[in-house]
Design a protein around this motif. Structure first.
Motif, PDB file in Angstrom:
ATOM      1  N   SER A 179      16.914   3.915  37.105  1.00 57.72           N
ATOM      2  CA  SER A 179      16.419   5.286  37.220  1.00 57.72           C
ATOM      3  C   SER A 179      17.212   6.026  38.281  1.00 57.72           C
ATOM      4  O   SER A 179      17.725   5.426  39.231  1.00 57.72           O
ATOM      5  CB  SER A 179      14.929   5.305  37.580  1.00 57.72           C
ATOM      6  OG  SER A 179      14.744   5.094  38.969  1.00 57.72           O
ATOM      7  N   ASN A 198      15.183  11.898  36.551  1.00 50.21           N
ATOM      8  CA  ASN A 198      14.096  12.846  36.811  1.00 50.21           C
ATOM      9  C   ASN A 198      14.395  13.639  38.074  1.00 50.21           C
ATOM     10  O   ASN A 198      15.275  13.274  38.867  1.00 50.21           O
ATOM     11  CB  ASN A 198      12.766  12.095  36.962  1.00 50.21           C
ATOM     12  CG  ASN A 198      12.353  11.395  35.686  1.00 50.21           C
ATOM     13  OD1 ASN A 198      12.005  12.030  34.712  1.00 50.21           O
ATOM     14  ND2 ASN A 198      12.421  10.062  35.683  1.00 50.21           N
ATOM     15  N   VAL A 235       9.034   7.975  31.668  1.00 49.25           N
ATOM     16  CA  VAL A 235       9.275   9.302  32.243  1.00 49.25           C
ATOM     17  C   VAL A 235      10.765   9.516  32.431  1.00 49.25           C
ATOM     18  O   VAL A 235      11.417   8.805  33.195  1.00 49.25           O
ATOM     19  CB  VAL A 235       8.553   9.469  33.598  1.00 49.25           C
ATOM     20  CG1 VAL A 235       8.905  10.817  34.225  1.00 49.25           C
ATOM     21  CG2 VAL A 235       7.056   9.370  33.417  1.00 49.25           C
ATOM     22  N   THR A 236      11.309  10.486  31.722  1.00 49.12           N
ATOM     23  CA  THR A 236      12.706  10.878  31.926  1.00 49.12           C
ATOM     24  C   THR A 236      12.875  12.344  31.552  1.00 49.12           C
ATOM     25  O   THR A 236      12.141  12.871  30.704  1.00 49.12           O
ATOM     26  CB  THR A 236      13.674   9.993  31.121  1.00 49.12           C
ATOM     27  OG1 THR A 236      15.016  10.228  31.576  1.00 49.12           O
ATOM     28  CG2 THR A 236      13.578  10.247  29.628  1.00 49.12           C
ATOM     29  N   ALA A 279      12.072  14.688  33.398  1.00 49.78           N
ATOM     30  CA  ALA A 279      10.884  15.386  33.915  1.00 49.78           C
ATOM     31  C   ALA A 279      11.188  16.118  35.219  1.00 49.78           C
ATOM     32  O   ALA A 279      12.014  15.678  36.018  1.00 49.78           O
ATOM     33  CB  ALA A 279       9.749  14.399  34.133  1.00 49.78           C
ATOM     34  N   THR A 313      16.702   9.647  40.582  1.00 50.71           N
ATOM     35  CA  THR A 313      15.774  10.731  40.912  1.00 50.71           C
ATOM     36  C   THR A 313      16.459  11.707  41.858  1.00 50.71           C
ATOM     37  O   THR A 313      16.899  11.332  42.955  1.00 50.71           O
ATOM     38  CB  THR A 313      14.487  10.204  41.561  1.00 50.71           C
ATOM     39  OG1 THR A 313      13.951   9.143  40.774  1.00 50.71           O
ATOM     40  CG2 THR A 313      13.447  11.310  41.655  1.00 50.71           C
ATOM     41  N   ARG A 356      18.046  17.292  33.660  1.00 52.17           N
ATOM     42  CA  ARG A 356      17.730  17.204  32.232  1.00 52.17           C
ATOM     43  C   ARG A 356      18.972  16.866  31.399  1.00 52.17           C
ATOM     44  O   ARG A 356      18.914  16.083  30.458  1.00 52.17           O
ATOM     45  CB  ARG A 356      17.089  18.508  31.766  1.00 52.17           C
ATOM     46  CG  ARG A 356      15.682  18.709  32.346  1.00 52.17           C
ATOM     47  CD  ARG A 356      14.950  19.848  31.650  1.00 52.17           C
ATOM     48  NE  ARG A 356      13.532  19.799  31.964  1.00 52.17           N
ATOM     49  CZ  ARG A 356      12.913  20.666  32.760  1.00 52.17           C
ATOM     50  NH1 ARG A 356      13.605  21.625  33.332  1.00 52.17           N
ATOM     51  NH2 ARG A 356      11.619  20.576  32.994  1.00 52.17           N
ATOM     52  N   ALA A 399       8.464   8.158  39.630  1.00 51.20           N
ATOM     53  CA  ALA A 399       9.657   8.364  38.813  1.00 51.20           C
ATOM     54  C   ALA A 399      10.444   7.063  38.659  1.00 51.20           C
ATOM     55  O   ALA A 399      11.037   6.809  37.603  1.00 51.20           O
ATOM     56  CB  ALA A 399      10.535   9.441  39.438  1.00 51.20           C
ATOM     57  N   ALA A 422      19.678  13.228  31.920  1.00 52.93           N
ATOM     58  CA  ALA A 422      18.705  12.371  31.242  1.00 52.93           C
ATOM     59  C   ALA A 422      19.119  12.122  29.797  1.00 52.93           C
ATOM     60  O   ALA A 422      18.911  11.023  29.250  1.00 52.93           O
ATOM     61  CB  ALA A 422      17.312  12.997  31.295  1.00 52.93           C
ATOM     62  N   ARG A 450      17.102   6.446  33.075  1.00 56.83           N
ATOM     63  CA  ARG A 450      16.211   7.596  33.189  1.00 56.83           C
ATOM     64  C   ARG A 450      16.619   8.473  34.371  1.00 56.83           C
ATOM     65  O   ARG A 450      17.008   7.959  35.419  1.00 56.83           O
ATOM     66  CB  ARG A 450      14.761   7.131  33.380  1.00 56.83           C
ATOM     67  CG  ARG A 450      14.232   6.327  32.200  1.00 56.83           C
ATOM     68  CD  ARG A 450      12.805   5.867  32.403  1.00 56.83           C
ATOM     69  NE  ARG A 450      12.659   5.005  33.570  1.00 56.83           N
ATOM     70  CZ  ARG A 450      12.125   5.366  34.729  1.00 56.83           C
ATOM     71  NH1 ARG A 450      11.660   6.590  34.903  1.00 56.83           N
ATOM     72  NH2 ARG A 450      12.032   4.492  35.722  1.00 56.83           N
TER      73      ARG A 450
END
Length: 232
Positions: free
Chosen positions: A121, A164, A219-220, A222, A123, A152, A213, A155, A162
């Protein structure tokens, strides 16, 4: 929920203070191995502090190589810009804002790609002024809106990894002055009175959003608002 990051490697940019430090501390508490990247190289106790200027791509490359396989990358770095109106905007402010908060974040992600785990991930950090408009918010608002959009796009491009974006409201950090100073206290009091929750945020509360996150695999793309109702 203890040890939800056990055995994972988390790299936090901007981990010497404020939100970044709180994210690093929470990741450590949840069992992660944490590399804390900042200019000073200072990180929370238990983390591996690494001194890197995010604009120094050679040093950044070396630091990311030393991290090994990265499960989660968190970027919280931003320039201290104040709130200049257009009429007082100097030539250096716009490049500094975008270089520090957007361009260096993109470079960090690009350089980390060979080291990111398949389901890693990422973030990023923007801010409520991307969608809260006012006098003196031109620079911060535009760079934060660019970060929102970049999250976005990335992502989609980097899936299944992912990406975010956490968008903080006003948080009680040194961004508003030295701890205990009259100026910081006055600003915090003024902002608090206008919020539905009647207080500003704490770094530890923001850190919980980054943990979400990192650990919620569904959740991605977002944009996660943590602003005490500041956008209402």
């Amino acid at each position: 929920m203890a040890d939800v990051l056990k055995g994972k490697t988390v790299v936090v940019f901007g981990a010497s203070n404020g939100i970044g430090a709180a994210v690093a501390e929470l990741a450590l508490a949840e069992g992660a191995s944490v590399m804390a990247i900042s200019r000073s190289g200072v990180g929370p106790k238990g983390s591996k502090g690494v001194a890197v200027d995010v604009a120094d791509l050679r040093a950044l490359t070396c630091a990311l190589e030393a991290a090994g396989e990265i499960d989660h990358l968190v970027y919280t770095v931003g320039a201290r810009l104040g709130s200049p109106a257009l009429s007082t905007l100097t030539d250096d402010v716009l490049p500094l804002a975008f270089e520090t908060k957007l361009f260096s974040a993109v470079h960090a992600i690009r350089l980390a790609l060979p080291h990111l785990s398949p389901n890693a991930s990422i973030t990023l950090t923007s801010g409520q002024v991307s969608r809260k408009y006012g006098v003196g918010s031109l620079v911060k608002g535009t760079v934060n809106a660019a970060v929102d959009a970049a999250g976005r796009h990335l992502a989609k491009e980097l899936a299944p990894r992912r990406v975010n974006v956490v968008s903080p409201g006003v948080v009680d950090t040194s961004l508003w002055g030295e701890a205990g100073s009259e100026g910081r206290a006055a600003t915090i009091a003024r902002v608090s009175s206008a919020l539905p929750v009647k207080r500003v945020g704490a770094p530890a509360e923001l850190a919980q959003a980054y943990l979400f996150a990192m650990t919620n695999g569904f959740v991605t793309g977002a944009l996660i608002d943590v602003d005490g109702g500041g956008l209402l």
